[in-house]
Motif scaffolding. Structure first.
Motif, short mmCIF file in Angstrom:
data_model
loop_
_atom_site.label_atom_id
_atom_site.label_comp_id
_atom_site.label_asym_id
_atom_site.label_seq_id
_atom_site.Cartn_x
_atom_site.Cartn_y
_atom_site.Cartn_z
N SER A 81 33.00 -6.38 33.67
CA SER A 81 31.74 -6.27 34.42
C SER A 81 31.76 -5.04 35.30
N ASP A 208 26.00 -7.68 29.60
CA ASP A 208 27.19 -8.31 30.16
C ASP A 208 27.20 -9.78 29.78
N GLU A 209 28.00 -10.11 28.77
CA GLU A 209 28.09 -11.48 28.26
C GLU A 209 26.72 -12.11 28.07
MG LIG Z 1 32.23 -10.30 34.15
#
Ligand SMILES: [Mg+2]
Ligand SMILES: Nc1ncnc2c1ncn2[C@@H]1O[C@H](COP(=O)(O)OP(=O)(O)OP(=O)(O)O)[C@@H](O)[C@H]1O
Lengths: 264, 521
Positions: A81, A208-209
Motif C-alpha cells: 500500500s 489496492d486489493e
Molecule cells: Mg495494504
C-alpha cells in the motif's frame, strides 16, 4: 458481464487529460509498448514510530510499460500500500523518484500533483472509499466536479452526467444510479469505485486489493472488468493483491519483500 | 464546483450542525429585538424630553432671572444667529397649585412655566401634546367649547369639558355655594371673594356666544388695562387666566380605569412667591383650559404652563417705571442640522458662567439617556456572548465533522482535490450555517418586533402581569425602531463569527495527509 461493451472510448490524444499537463507526453496506442509508462526509481520510505525508524521501502525499482497489467504481491506489512500511495502521489518518498511518461512527478508543485491525481491516475481501494453522502452517479461525477469550475461544470454538465451514466452502465450499475453507497453491496460499490476511477479518462489505474473484501466470484467479476479495460482501452493497471490466483490474471507479477522488488 | 456541491450535501445531511445554528439564530433574534426596543425606547424618551425642552436652554442661575429678554435675544442672535431658528423667553417658578376634587382642596408643589403665546409654539414641540385640536395649532390659553381629544382608557368626561363643563358646574356650584362653600372659601383665601371680582384687571371677560380672540390677546398683552365691560365675575361666562396642566397632575389611573381630577373649565388656585425679600405669597384663581401629556412623567406631574405676562406680574418681575419684565430663561430652537453643543459652547463663552447657564436638551436629561445607552451596550455585550458561544458550538461540531470526515477528505484528495478546495468546503459550510442562522434569526427578530405588542399582550394575558405597564412607562404601545444599519451589523457579525469558528476545522481538514486519512480502516 459477458456482454460488456467498451468501458472507455479510445482515448483522444492530447485531449482533456494532457491539456492541463502538457509536459506529459503520451505515447501512441499499442499493446504493450516498451517505454515505461509509470516507474519507481530507488524509492525509499520509512515511518518513524516512537523514535524508532521503521524502513518499509528500501529502494524499490519498478517499471510498468504502457498498457501493461501488473500485479504486486507480498506479505501483509511488506509495504504494498505504501508503494501504491507513493505512485499515486498520496505520499512523498524519502528518496527516489516517481516517473510518469518518463518525467519525474513526485517533486512537482502541489497543484500539478493534484492535477495529475485527478486526470492521469485512477485509484481503486480495498474499501471502495465512496463518499457516503453522494449517490453512485454523483460519486462517479466527483473527479469531474473537482476539475471543473462552477460555470464550466454547468456548461458541460449534461455531457458529464451522460458519461458517468455510461460508465456505471458498463460496470453493470445502470439500475443503481441514485443509490447511496450504503444501499449498495460490496461488489456494487467496488464497481462504482472503478467507474469513478475511470471518469476523468486516466491512463493509469492503481488498485489496492480491489477484490480483498469481496467473495471470490464477485472478485472475479471485478477482475474481468479490469482485464477488459486493459485489453480494450489499453489502460495501464497496477494491482496489489494477496491472492496468487488473482495475481495470475495479470500480464506480469512482482513480489514486494524486505523493502524491494523480486520477481514472483 | 465540488466545494459548493459537497458543502450543500453536508448541510443537508448533517442536521446536527444546524443545532449550533439555533443559538446563532436566537442570539441574532434577541439582539435585533433588544436593540429595536432600546432604540425605540430611547427615541421615544428623547422625543418626549425634547418635546418639552427646546434645543438649547439659556437660563439664569436664580429665580430672579434677568431683565431685558429682548436685549439678551439680540446678543444671542449676534453670537449664534446662523444656527438659530427661533427663540422665546420663559419664566420658570416653583409654587403651589390647589384644586378641588370632590369638594376637597388638594395642594401640590409644582413648577409654573410662563410662556410667550406668540413664540413658544415655534420654539418647542409642546403644543402637539395638548388635547384640544385648536390649542395644538396655537395655544392662546382660552377655554374651548368642548371637543378635547381622548386617548384610550379615558372617561368621556374630557371630551365635553371646557365651556359646557364650566357652565354645568356654575349651575350646580351656585346651588351648593348657597349652602356651604362661600364662607369656607372666603376664609381660606387671602383676598376675600368680592375683591377677586374687583381686581378684574387680571381677568378678561369672555363672551360665550361669540368669542373674540383679538379681545383676548389684547387683554393678555396688557393686563393692567381693565376691561370695562366686565364688572362682575360670572363663572358661567368668565374665566380666570388660562393654565395648562399635565396629565400627571390632572389624571389618576387606578385598577378600574383612568379618572380625571381636574378638567378644562375647572378653576384652580395658583400661589407663587413674590420677588420681594422676604417673599410673600401671591395667589390668584386660574381656569384650566387644556391638558397635556408629554409622556415624561417627571414633566407631566410638575410643569404647569400659563401666559408669561401673568406669571411675571404675579411674581412682581415687572419694573414699574420702565415696564421691562425679567425672564428666567430663553429657549432657543436651532435649525435641523445645527450642532447644539457648538451653540451651547458659543453662548457659554460669551455669558458669565456664574450668572447664566446654557444647556442643550440632552445635557438636561443626560443621566437618563446615558443610563439607557449604557443598558443597551451591556445587553449587546451579553447577547454578543451568546453568539460567541454559538460560534464555539459551531467550532466544536465542525471539529467533530472534520474528524468524522477524515476518510472522505482523503478520498477527495486522492481524486485530485486541492487543500484549498477542501478548506473551502468547510469554510463555505460555516458561511452557510452563519447565513442560515443569522438570516433565520433576523427574520424571527423582525417578525417579533412587528408583533411585539401582540406578544406582550399575550404574555400579559397568560401571566396576568402587564409586561410594560403603561402607567409606569407611559407607553400605550411598546416603542420599537428597526435601524437597518444595526440589523446589518448584527447579521454580519454573526456570520463572521460562524465563519471564524470554521476556520480552524477547515485548516485541520486541509492539512490532513491523504494517506493518513485513507489508511486506518
Ligand atoms: Mg495494504
Ligand atoms: N503511518 C504509519 N506510521 C507507522 N508505520 C506505518 C504507517 N503506515 C504504515 N506503516 C507500516 O508500514 C508497513 C507497511 O504498511 P503497508 O500498509 O504498506 O503494508 P501492506 O503491504 O499494504 O500490508 P497489507 O497487505 O496488510 O495491506 C507496515 O509495517 C505498517 O505498520
Amino acid at each position: 458481464m459477458s456482454d460488456m461493451r467498451p468501458l472507455v472510448e479510445p482515448r483522444r490524444r492530447g485531449g482533456t487529460g494532457a491539456a492541463g499537463a502538457p509536459h506529459l507526453v503520451s505515447a501512441p496506442v499499442g499493446k504493450p509498448d516498451d517505454s515505461a509508462h509509470i516507474a519507481a526509481v530507488r524509492l525509499t520510505k520509512s515511518y518513524r514510530k516512537a523514535g524508532m525508524e521503521i524502513p518499509v521501502l528500501r529502494g524499490v525499482d519498478l517499471e510498468v510499460r504502457r498498457g501493461e497489467f501488473l500485479s504486486i504481491i507480498g506479505q501483509s506489512g511488506s509495504g504494498k500500500s505504501t508503494l501504491l500511495h507513493l505512485l499515486g502521489l498520496l505520499d512523498a518518498p524519502d528518496s527516489g523518484e516517481v516517473q510518469l511518461g518518463g518525467q519525474r512527478i513526485d517533486n512537482l508543485p502541489m497543484h500539478k500533483r493534484d492535477w495529475i491525481r485527478n486526470q492521469e491516475l485512477g485509484m481503486i481501494f480495498q474499501f471502495y472509499h465512496l463518499l457516503p453522502e453522494l449517490t453512485a452517479l454523483e460519486n462517479v461525477l466527483s473527479p469531474l466536479l473537482i476539475s471543473e469550475g462552477i460555470f464550466s461544470y454547468f456548461r458541460n454538465r449534461r455531457r458529464h452526467v451522460q458519461r458517468a451514466t455510461e460508465l456505471l452502465e458498463q460496470v453493470g450499475l445502470g439500475h443503481r444510479l441514485k443509490h447511496r453507497p450504503s444501499e449498495l453491496s460490496g461488489g456494487e460499490m467496488q464497481r462504482a469505485a472503478i467507474a469513478r476511477a475511470l471518469a476523468a479518462q486516466p491512463q493509469v489505474l492503481l488498485a489496492d486489493e480491489p477484490t480483498g473484501n469481496l467473495d471470490s466470484e464477485t472478485g472475479r467479476e471485478i477482475l474481468r472488468i479490469l482485464r477488459t479495460l486493459n485489453d480494450q482501452q489499453n489502460v495501464t493497471i497496477i494491482m496489489v493483491t494477496h491472492d496468487r490466483a488473482i495475481a495470475a490474471e495479470a500480464d506480469r507479477t512482482v513480489r514486494l519483500a524486505r523493502g524491494s522488488m523480486e520477481v514472483a | 464546483m465540488y466545494t459548493l456541491f459537497l458543502c450543500w450535501r453536508y448541510l443537508r445531511t448533517r442536521w446536527i450542525a444546524l443545532a449550533s445554528v439555533v443559538s446563532v439564530m436566537l442570539g441574532v433574534a434577541t439582539m435585533i429585538v433588544v436593540n429595536g426596543v432600546m432604540e425605540g425606547f430611547t427615541r421615544e424618551m428623547q422625543g418626549r424630553i425634547h418635546g418639552i425642552l427646546s434645543d438649547v436652554v439659556f437660563e439664569a442661575n436664580n429665580l430672579e432671572g434677568f431683565p431685558d429678554a429682548a436685549g439678551h435675544m439680540r446678543r444671542i442672535e449676534e453670537l449664534a444667529g446662523p444656527y438659530i431658528a427661533g427663540m422665546t423667553p420663559t419664566v420658570a417658578l416653583p409654587g403651589q397649585l390647589a384644586f378641588e376634587v370632590d369638594g376637597q382642596w388638594q395642594t401640590r408643589h409644582v413648577s409654573f412655566i410662563g410662556v410667550d403665546t406668540t413664540t413658544y409654539g415655534e420654539v418647542s414641540d409642546f403644543n402637539r401634546y395638548l388635547r384640544h385640536p385648536q390649542s395644538r395649532k396655537h395655544l392662546d390659553f382660552t377655554l374651548h367649547e368642548g371637543g378635547y381629544d381622548l386617548v384610550e382608557g379615558e372617561p368621556d368626561t374630557l371630551k365635553n369639558s371646557g365651556w359646557p363643563h364650566r357652565r354645568q358646574k356654575a349651575v350646580t356650584g351656585a346651588a351648593k355655594s348657597a349652602v356651604a362653600l362661600p364662607t369656607a372659601v372666603a376664609k381660606a383665601e387671602q383676598p376675600p371673594p368680592d375683591e377677586v371680582v374687583i381686581r378684574d384687571g387680571y381677568r378678561y371677560r369672555r363672551v360665550r356666544q361669540a368669542p373674540q380672540p383679538g379681545e383676548v390677546v389684547a387683554a393678555l398683552r396688557n393686563p393692567f388695562e381693565p376691561l370695562n365691560n366686565a364688572p362682575q365675575f360670572d363663572p358661567s361666562k368668565d374665566t380666570g387666566t388660562g393654565v395648562v396642566l399635565g396629565l400627571g397632575l390632572a389624571r389618576v389611573a387606578s385598577a378600574d380605569g383612568k379618572k380625571f381630577l381636574v378638567l378644562p373649565g375647572d378653576d384652580v388656585k395658583v400661589t407663587v412667591p413674590t420677588a420681594t425679600v422676604p417673599p410673600k405669597p401671591s395667589s390668584d384663581t386660574f381656569t384650566v383650559v387644556d391638558l397635556y401629556e408629554s409622556g415624561m412623567s417627571e414633566y407631566d406631574a410638575n410643569f404647569i404652563f400659563m401666559p408669561l405676562a401673568k406669571l411675571q406680574e404675579m411674581r412682581g418681575m415687572i419694573d414699574r417705571q420702565s415696564g421691562i419684565a425679567n425672564v428666567t430663561a430663553i429657549q432657543i430652537k436651532l435649525h435641523n442640522d445645527a450642532d447644539g453643543e457648538h451653540v451651547r459652547n458659543l453662548l457659554r463663552e460669551a455669558f458669565p458662567g456664574g450668572y447664566y447657564s446654557v444647556h442643550t436638551w440632552r445635557d438636561k436629561q443626560g443621566p437618563l439617556l446615558a443610563a439607557v445607552g449604557m443598558q443597551t451596550v451591556i445587553l449587546n455585550i451579553l447577547l454578543g456572548m451568546i453568539i460567541l458561544v454559538a460560534g464555539f458550538g459551531i467550532f466544536a461540531s465542525f471539529c467533530m465533522i472534520v474528524a468524522e470526515k477524515r476518510r472522505d477528505i482523503g478520498i477527495l484528495k486522492s481524486l485530485g482535490a486541492s487543500s484549498a478546495g477542501v478548506m473551502s468546503i468547510f469554510l463555505s459550510y460555516g458561511l452557510s450555517l452563519g447565513i442560515v442562522g443569522a438570516g433565520a434569526g433576523m427574520l424571527i427578530g423582525l417578525v417579533f418586533i412587528a408583533n411585539i405588542q401582540w406578544i406582550a399582550d399575550l404574555i400579559a394575558r397568560l401571566t396576568g402581569q402587564e409586561v410594560f405597564d403603561p402607567t409606569i412607562y407611559y407607553f400605550q404601545e411598546i416603542p420599537t425602531v428597526v435601524e437597518p444599519l444595526t440589523v446589518l451589523v448584527i447579521v454580519t457579525v454573526a456570520i463572521a463569527i460562524a465563519v471564524q469558528a470554521s476556520v480552524i476545522p477547515a485548516l485541520m481538514a486541509s492539512f490532513l495527509k491523504p494517506v493518513e486519512a485513507l489508511r486506518n480502516e
